[in-house]
Design a protein around this motif. Sequence first.
Motif, short mmCIF file in Angstrom:
data_model
loop_
_atom_site.label_atom_id
_atom_site.label_comp_id
_atom_site.label_asym_id
_atom_site.label_seq_id
_atom_site.Cartn_x
_atom_site.Cartn_y
_atom_site.Cartn_z
N MET A 167 0.85 -1.19 0.00
CA MET A 167 0.00 0.00 0.00
C MET A 167 0.89 1.24 0.00
SD MET A 167 -3.06 1.30 0.09
CE MET A 167 -4.07 -0.13 0.52
N ALA A 168 0.59 2.18 -0.93
CA ALA A 168 1.36 3.42 -0.98
C ALA A 168 1.13 4.24 0.28
CB ALA A 168 0.95 4.22 -2.22
N LYS B 159 0.58 7.45 2.82
CA LYS B 159 -0.28 8.63 2.90
C LYS B 159 -1.58 8.46 2.15
CE LYS B 159 3.19 10.60 5.02
NZ LYS B 159 3.23 10.66 6.49
N GLN B 160 -2.20 7.30 2.27
CA GLN B 160 -3.42 7.02 1.53
C GLN B 160 -4.69 7.11 2.38
OE1 GLN B 160 -3.67 6.44 -1.95
NE2 GLN B 160 -1.70 7.41 -1.58
N ASP C 64 -10.88 6.49 3.81
CA ASP C 64 -10.12 6.48 2.56
C ASP C 64 -10.59 7.59 1.62
OD1 ASP C 64 -12.41 5.62 1.19
OD2 ASP C 64 -11.75 3.54 1.05
N ALA C 65 -9.99 7.65 0.44
CA ALA C 65 -10.25 8.76 -0.48
C ALA C 65 -11.67 8.79 -1.00
CB ALA C 65 -9.25 8.71 -1.64
N ASP D 258 1.20 5.82 6.93
CA ASP D 258 0.14 5.70 5.94
C ASP D 258 -0.91 6.82 6.06
OD1 ASP D 258 1.01 3.10 4.88
OD2 ASP D 258 0.42 2.34 6.85
N TYR E 62 -5.53 16.14 0.14
CA TYR E 62 -6.00 14.77 -0.01
C TYR E 62 -7.26 14.75 -0.88
CZ TYR E 62 -7.23 10.01 1.55
OH TYR E 62 -7.53 8.66 1.61
#
Length: 501
Positions: free
Chosen positions: A1-2, A4-5, A23-24, A74, A450
Amino acid sequence: MAAKQFILALDQGTTSSRAMIVDASGAVRAIAQHPFRQIFPQPGWVEHSPTEIWSSQSGVATAALANADLTDRDIAAIGITNQRETTIVWDRETGEPVYNAIVWQDRRTAEFCDGLRAHSGEIIQQKTGLIPDAYFSGSKVNWILANVDGARARAEAGRLAFGTVDSWLIWKLTNGTRHVTDVTNASRTMLFNIHTMDWDDELLNLLAVPRSMLPEVVASSGVCATTSGLIHGVPVAGIAGDQQAALFGQMCTSPGMAKCTYGTGAFMLLNTGTTPVASKNRLLTTVAWKIGNTVEYALEGSMLVAGAVVQWLRDELQMIRSSAEVEQLAATVSNSNGVVLVPAFAGLGAPHWDPYARGSLLGLTRGTSRAHIARAALEGIALQATDVLEAMQNDSGLPLAQLRVDGGAAANNLLMQIQADVLGIEVVRPKNAEATVLGAAYLAGLAVGYWPDKETIASQWQVDRIFRPAIEPHDRSKTRATWKRALQRVSQWTREEETAG
């Protein structure tokens, strides 16, 4: 998992601390929750342990990260939302609280506030948008300084810090390097001028609170601190009191948009835009949020008893075994058969503000059944909200096309249909009921890019169900007229009781 998500949202409430990973897409990926003690030293007093507030909140934050298999690396930002008005005073050098947190529900300063209202009520309302009351933080600080040995001298020497719960959490998250609050929490202290957007010296003198105790006031969306310690190197980028956070989480970002949160009580906020509207109908004028250099305002009305009336049917009358059963029972009749339940168990809130009113059950006949009383209970919740919304429209002159709803009782479909019927407008329930937490997450995410803008967030807001008015205007008018007659009876009873006493 990338990296800063995700956004970490902290929700420090009156009875528990929660943390969520968002999450986004606005979806909640993980959640952790922990209750903490309610302390009642004497009747009318309500306290919390600041140490327990912090330990429970830090505990659920690390638990939520673990549940999502994430680390602080993260997390793009932290957003905080909190129980408002609750007051904490601590020593800047030791970091130790000088007294328990005095909770927003606490009434120990009621007599002091009666005096404020009599002598300075108009100036306080003009500057703060608030009606002087023990509810707000300023009188609680005054009490601590007057009643804790040595506190006044330490405060005047610059050693003590005051903060609402958001300030306390950020102080702890940053190992005592940042003492801040946002404009929404500041606007609930009775010490903050919502026109100058600064602490007000006249109000500070009136409540005998040294300016040196106060936190720096920051925007609701903007990086104001960086964590150090258990969660390390994460920007704190969003802060809002719980009801303002819910307004933002419901995406009520244009003037004339309103939300109602139905919990034990109920809170309705109406976005009035960039100009504060002074209420002539006994509502509160409050700061909705500050994003960048733009401040938006809201009118607020609180109903002291909402879901609590259902708990009363369950626990005291034992008419139902669980709160969820009230909907099924009330749905077995098409109306309340003339029964009215005024749920003034703790007095009446906005716009009536009658602390001496008591709950009343009117219109009983031999044909009255449990179902009629259950339906009258739901109608009583909805009709209180209708009184508040009517006052808001009279104050603001803003037409309202819909009311967005959240909170535990918003899951009751019959209550929401009754609400639409008595309001005469659409009642809209979102798919994601976590409006308060989402509001904190959105404010934080906006600050760090974000989410690029409010429009992106608004596109994620999804409708679960729309409740449309299903009764004739004549029936709506009749229902509201019956309710108003019941309120008059309650008020008359109150006056007669006072006279008799």
